[in-house]
Design a protein around this motif. Structure first.
Motif, PDB file in Angstrom:
ATOM      1  N   VAL A  31       2.329   1.899  -3.406  1.00  0.00           N
ATOM      2  CA  VAL A  31       1.330   2.437  -4.356  1.00  0.00           C
ATOM      3  C   VAL A  31       1.181   3.944  -4.171  1.00  0.00           C
ATOM      4  O   VAL A  31       1.116   4.710  -5.140  1.00  0.00           O
ATOM      5  CB  VAL A  31      -0.024   1.725  -4.170  1.00  0.00           C
ATOM      6  N   LEU A  38       3.952   5.859  -5.644  1.00  0.00           N
ATOM      7  CA  LEU A  38       3.861   5.920  -7.099  1.00  0.00           C
ATOM      8  C   LEU A  38       3.091   7.164  -7.561  1.00  0.00           C
ATOM      9  O   LEU A  38       3.318   7.677  -8.668  1.00  0.00           O
ATOM     10  CB  LEU A  38       3.163   4.653  -7.616  1.00  0.00           C
ATOM     11  N   TYR A  86       4.590  -0.005 -14.152  1.00  0.00           N
ATOM     12  CA  TYR A  86       3.974   1.228 -14.636  1.00  0.00           C
ATOM     13  C   TYR A  86       4.830   1.891 -15.711  1.00  0.00           C
ATOM     14  O   TYR A  86       4.307   2.436 -16.695  1.00  0.00           O
ATOM     15  CB  TYR A  86       3.758   2.190 -13.458  1.00  0.00           C
ATOM     16  N   VAL A 122       0.839  -1.207   0.000  1.00  0.00           N
ATOM     17  CA  VAL A 122       0.000   0.000   0.000  1.00  0.00           C
ATOM     18  C   VAL A 122       0.876   1.260   0.000  1.00  0.00           C
ATOM     19  O   VAL A 122       0.609   2.215  -0.746  1.00  0.00           O
ATOM     20  CB  VAL A 122      -0.950  -0.004   1.215  1.00  0.00           C
ATOM     21  N   THR A 177       8.599  -4.746  -3.905  1.00  0.00           N
ATOM     22  CA  THR A 177       7.305  -4.107  -4.192  1.00  0.00           C
ATOM     23  C   THR A 177       7.479  -2.902  -5.105  1.00  0.00           C
ATOM     24  O   THR A 177       6.740  -2.734  -6.097  1.00  0.00           O
ATOM     25  CB  THR A 177       6.627  -3.677  -2.872  1.00  0.00           C
ATOM     26  N   VAL A 184       5.897  -2.552  -8.837  1.00  0.00           N
ATOM     27  CA  VAL A 184       4.915  -1.493  -9.098  1.00  0.00           C
ATOM     28  C   VAL A 184       5.473  -0.456 -10.063  1.00  0.00           C
ATOM     29  O   VAL A 184       4.831  -0.106 -11.079  1.00  0.00           O
ATOM     30  CB  VAL A 184       4.491  -0.821  -7.768  1.00  0.00           C
TER      31      VAL A 184
END
Length: 591
Positions: free
Chosen positions: A36, A39, A165, A33, A157, A161
């Motif tokens: 994210v 990001l 992307y 989390v 992670t 992620v």
């Protein structure tokens, strides 16, 4: 779930990771989390650059739209940053707390195992090394369970992620941006091997240093008495210099990581600017914000990529430390409890054709020894140094197992007697009285934890040390120095006797424990023992005939063999060792 699956030695920790799997899983979810939300930051900065670019190109003419768009992105940036920081904090708290719990459990397991190991194990291994494995080595392992897992999870992670992307947004540019990463992986693998080897050597040297300093501090009196401080200091300097050099060797390898990381990240930035700029000019990338966004992503990966080296180093050091821990944890106790049910010990002891040889020295301490002591009887054992007297007491306490001959407790082979029942029934006073760095009261209570104050006083009175204790400023609350250094030799022996007597055991074993007291005090203690030992089995090892006069039985040992046996009156009227010892000590007393 278990990051140590590929590390052979670290697989031992899987049971702890399974025990705290709920907390670890929560930490992993929070990590995802947090990644994210991280990001969002480059995305919103890229959007803001695109809005400014559109304003410059005249695609947006309304300044209010520009301001509102940028303000919206700023608010989203602020919110995402706060949430990312919050989740990162919770993630750290969750995983680091797990590492501390694992550290606690592992230390307790090691300590509990240490206590199960036989006396022979402690003769073969130094105290400093034992201490280092339960402190420094466990600390290295904790770094693996906590920071290493935490940073590994964060890195993985972020990579998944961010790179996903990046390829979604601009595949070609993403390919060039991550091009240095395979080179990094190969270099990390090569360096980790060197780190593992050097970490093992560093821990070994640390154990040597710990052992040396521990022995020096324990024997500081001898060092000062012989005036060998310069020599001891020179030995320490030599040992610490070797440790320093091994640490430098390890640091040199570790030092290669961060410059390598920064170089490769720098190359990635150059590639993003050059390839991104070229493709933007050629119209293959629609907006300038994508390049800015990619620069942020590449630099966002800087710390995770840089941490790979540190994590690798931590894992390698943890594996080296866990290997040293496993060596002792996999050592089977030489003394095994073969019986499940406890029994009540009455105190009959019988040696039958017993011979015993120490494994570590190959010295045969006892040769075909046979005797019997019944409850209520006192046996005295005399003989020269090294004749096997102390060995008899150690075998009764089952500190060693017997291979040749038999030792019976209440007509039962000692190996078939419940170990806790046996040792709970014994009050043992060793030749070298060992006292802990606690109060005198606590030292006596080691024999009986729930003893009352009156019981402590009664035991000290029987040991003829009560009057000495109440003469101290703090009485029974006097805190002793290490190994009881605060007390004299005779006082230490008598406190040790009080510790044995307060147990009210069925078997009393005294290993020359009156050697440091005067004859009057010795006589007082022996008279007190005679009063309380009517239903107890008492064995007294002594070099003094005065300690053996009232014994029901006396045996004389020479080179592990019984050469005389009988009562005091019988032996003083028989030519041999005992009569010669009696005459010699009687003459010395008269003089």
């Amino acid at each position: 779930m278990y990051l140590c699956a590929s590390m052979k030695e670290l697989k031992f920790l899987n049971k702890y990771l399974h025990k705290y799997r709920g907390r670890l899983l929560l930490g992993l979810i929070i990590t995802v989390v947090a990644a994210v939300f991280k990001l969002v930051v480059p995305m919103k900065i890229g959007d803001s650059v695109n809005i400014i670019e559109q304003k410059i190109n005249g695609e947006i003419t309304d300044m209010a739209l520009v301001s509102s768009g940028i303000m919206k992105n700023i608010l989203l940036l602020f919110g995402a940053t706060i949430l990312a920081a919050l989740f990162t904090f919770v993630m750290r708290q969750t995983i680091i707390i797990v590492s501390r719990k694992v550290e606690f459990d592992l230390k307790n397991e090691i300590y509990a195992h240490y206590q199960k190991l036989s006396l022979g194990f402690y003769k073969q291994n130094r105290t400093g090394d034992l201490m280092n494995r339960i402190s420094e080595d466990v600390g290295k392992v904790r770094m693996y369970v906590g920071p290493a897992i935490m940073y590994s999870t964060t890195t993985i992670t972020l990579f998944i992620v961010v790179i996903s992307y990046m390829f979604y947004k601009a595949p070609v540019l993403a390919t060039f941006a991550v091009l240095p990463l395979p080179i990094l992986s190969i270099m990390v693998y090569r360096l980790s091997i060197a780190i593992h080897k050097r970490s093992t050597v560093v821990q070994q040297y640390l154990s040597k240093l710990t052992t040396f300093t521990q022995e020096s501090f324990s024997g500081i009196g001898v060092i000062k008495a012989y005036g060998i401080e310069p020599r001891t200091n020179a030995e320490f300097v030599e040992l610490s210099d070797g440790s320093k050099q091994k640490n430098i060797d390890l640091v040199k390898v570790n030092a290669l990581f961060f410059p390598l990381m920064m170089l490769l990240i720098g190359v990635s930035n150059i590639l993003v600017i050059y390839i991104g700029g070229t493709r933007y000019i050629n119209g293959e990338i629609p907006d300038l914000g994508t390049i800015v966004e990619f620069l942020f992503y590449v630099n966002m990966l800087t710390w995770p990529v840089a941490i790979v080296g540190w994590v690798t180093s931590m894992v390698q050091q943890a594996e080296a430390s866990q290997k040293r821990i496993n060596e002792f944890l996999q050592t089977e106790p030489a003394i095994q409890n073969r019986v499940s049910s406890e029994i009540l010990i009455k105190g009959k002891i019988e040696f039958k054709n017993l011979s015993f040889t120490y494994d570590d020295t190959n010295i045969t301490a006892l040769k075909n020894v046979s005797f019997e002591v019944n409850p209520g009887e006192t046996l005295a054992i005399v003989g020269n140094t090294g004749s096997g007297k102390s060995t008899i007491l150690e075998l009764i306490g089952r500190l060693y197992d017997i291979e040749n001959g038999n030792l019976f407790i209440d007509n039962t082979e000692i190996k078939d007697v419940h170990l806790k029942s046996l040792r709970s029934a014994i009050g043992y006073v060793p030749q070298d009285a060992f006292l802990f760095s606690e109060s005198i009261e606590d030292n006596i209570k080691f024999g009986k934890e729930d003893a009352t104050d009156q019981q402590v006083i009664d035991a000290a009175t029987l040991a003829s040390v009560h009057n000495n204790i109440i003469g101290f400023t703090n009485g029974y609350n006097t805190i002793l120095g290490e190994r009881g250094i605060t007390l004299s030799g005779g006082q230490k022996q008598r406190v040790s006797i009080a510790r044995a007597l307060i147990k009210n055991p069925k078997i009393l074993l005294f290993d020359d424990c009156l050697s440091a007291v005067d004859t009057e005090t010795e006589e007082e203690i022996l008279n007190n023992l005679h009063k309380i030992s009517e239903e107890k089995t008492t064995i007294i090892v002594s070099h003094r005939v005065s300690s053996t006069i009232n014994a029901d039985k006396i045996i004389v040992l020479e080179e592990g063999k019984i050469i005389q046996r009988g009562t005091h009156n019988q032996l003083v009227n028989t030519e041999g060792y005992y009569k010669e010892l009696y005459i010699k000590q009687l003459t010395e007393k008269e003089m």
